[in-house]
Design an enzyme around this catalytic site. Structure first.
Site, mmCIF file in Angstrom:
data_model
loop_
_atom_site.group_PDB
_atom_site.id
_atom_site.type_symbol
_atom_site.label_atom_id
_atom_site.label_comp_id
_atom_site.label_asym_id
_atom_site.label_seq_id
_atom_site.Cartn_x
_atom_site.Cartn_y
_atom_site.Cartn_z
ATOM 1 N N CYS A 132 0.843 -1.105 -0.029
ATOM 2 C CA CYS A 132 -0.034 0.087 0.058
ATOM 3 C C CYS A 132 0.880 1.166 -0.168
ATOM 4 C CB CYS A 132 -0.848 -0.030 1.202
ATOM 5 S SG CYS A 132 -1.996 1.409 1.216
ATOM 6 N N CYS A 135 -0.425 4.149 1.905
ATOM 7 C CA CYS A 135 -0.113 4.091 3.439
ATOM 8 C C CYS A 135 1.140 4.227 3.760
ATOM 9 C CB CYS A 135 -0.759 2.651 3.712
ATOM 10 S SG CYS A 135 -2.112 1.752 3.153
ATOM 11 N N ASP A 136 2.181 3.811 2.972
ATOM 12 C CA ASP A 136 3.644 4.025 3.303
ATOM 13 C C ASP A 136 4.692 4.616 2.866
ATOM 14 O OD1 ASP A 136 2.827 1.933 5.235
ATOM 15 O OD2 ASP A 136 3.135 0.123 3.929
#
Ligand code: NDP
Length: 312
Positions: A132, A135-136
């Site tokens: 992701c 997300c990261d």
């Protein structure tokens, strides 16, 4: 056997939100949490869930939502659902231990990111291997990363990473991308930081025991092996909706995601779906929580209608 009002399959953020709402509506939901972790539980820091100025750990967000639902009367069962049947006016869920029946079911079984299945991959999930980028990406400021895949997700992940990383290398197994032209063109326009390695398959993910340090790749045309130094490996090789249990029972789209309308209703009255299992597009924690809420409110309405029509 007691006929329940609401059974929820899936203990991720969609299922927990549906549990919270149906519990607060006094429907005493039961949530089945499978043995595989939900996607947020595999995510380190979530920085884009509104309300958490300094971010929140993925497992903490999901865990707190569960505790909140339990506070209002939701029950959790840590068992895989083995089969799901639609009977006349009721739905049956069978686990290894027991059979449950309900007037409504909320499916929130999520989608699973595909993994390569290569050596080292499972050792470094959350330690440099990510599925992701949204997300990261921010953890890779001024670092070097690789993105694996050639579809729209790989393009989108690369543009997200472009804002943070020093260098991005897309590794694709063929000599052309599958992604839409507009998304490919965007990536081709970012040559200052984004490089592409064509015709190459990842053979191994290498690390120092703590974190990813590189990958081994093989040119699929020449068979040549090489190593590439990297701080992060972003997998963008697709997702699979977890719908095996429901095939032939509720309508699925061509990619096997559950088809819902804007009110989280599936093709079968009384069955609702929320989160990634019905969302090939956004796949975000906040959208999953949103559809979890919608599914719960619709389940409540459905039960009220049963009562009003003396079918309860
Ligand atoms: P796709 O299935 O479209 O693409 C997957 C990519 O990964 C392909 O290039 C495929 O290679 C490659 N791949 C698959 N398995 C492997 C493997 N084992 N090893 C190496 N490479 C592999 O998935 P996406 O997640 O990219 O997209 C899914 C859907 O979501 C699509 O419909 C897409 O359009 C949509 N989407 C839309 C976005 C947007 O519009 N903003 C953003 C993201 C997704 P090959 O090409 O050889 O098959």
């Amino acid at each position: 056997m007691t006929l329940k009002d609401v059974l929820i399959i899936g203990g991720g953020i969609a299922g927990n939100t549906a549990a919270l709402y149906t519990a607060r509506a006094s429907l005493e939901p039961t949530v089945f949490v499978g043995l595989n972790p939900d996607q947020l539980s595999l995510t380190a820091m979530v920085e884009n869930f509104p309300g958490f100025i300094n971010g929140v750990l993925g497992p903490e967000l999901v865990g707190n939502a569960k505790k909140q639902a339990e506070k209002f009367g939701a029950t959790y069962i840590n068992e895989n659902v083995e089969s799901f049947e639609i009977n006349d006016g009721a739905f049956t869920i069978i686990t290894a231990d027991k059979t449950y029946q309900s007037r409504t079911v909320i499916i929130a079984t999520g989608a699973s990111a595909r993994f390569l299945g290569v050596k080292g991959e499972s050792d470094y999930i959350g330690k440099g291997v990510s599925t992701c980028a949204t997300c990261d990406a921010a953890f890779y400021r001024d670092r070097e990363v690789v993105v694996i895949g050639g579809g729209d997700s790989a393009m989108e992940d690369s543009s997200v990473l472009y804002k943070f990383a020093k260098k991005i290398t897309i590794i694709h197994r063929r000599n052309e991308f599958k992604a839409s032209k507009i998304m490919q063109d965007r990536i081709f326009g970012l040559k200052d930081k984004i490089g592409i390695v064509w015709n190459s398959a990842v053979e191994e993910i290498i690390g120092n025991g703590q974190f990813v340090t590189g990958i081994k790749i093989k040119n699929v045309e020449t068979g040549e092996l090489s190593e590439l130094k990297t701080d992060g490996v972003f997998l963008a090789i697709g997702h699979d909706a977890n719908t095996k249990l429901f095939a032939g029972k509720v309508e699925l789209d061509q990619q096997n995601y559950i088809i819902t309308d804007k009110r989280a209703r599936t093709s079968v009255p009384g069955i609702f779906a929320a989160g990634d299992v019905a969302d090939p597009t956004f796949r975000q924690a906040i959208t999953s929580a949103g559809t979890g809420c919608a599914a719960a409110m619709e389940a409540e309405k459905y039960i009220e209608n049963l009562k009003a029509n003396k079918k309860y």
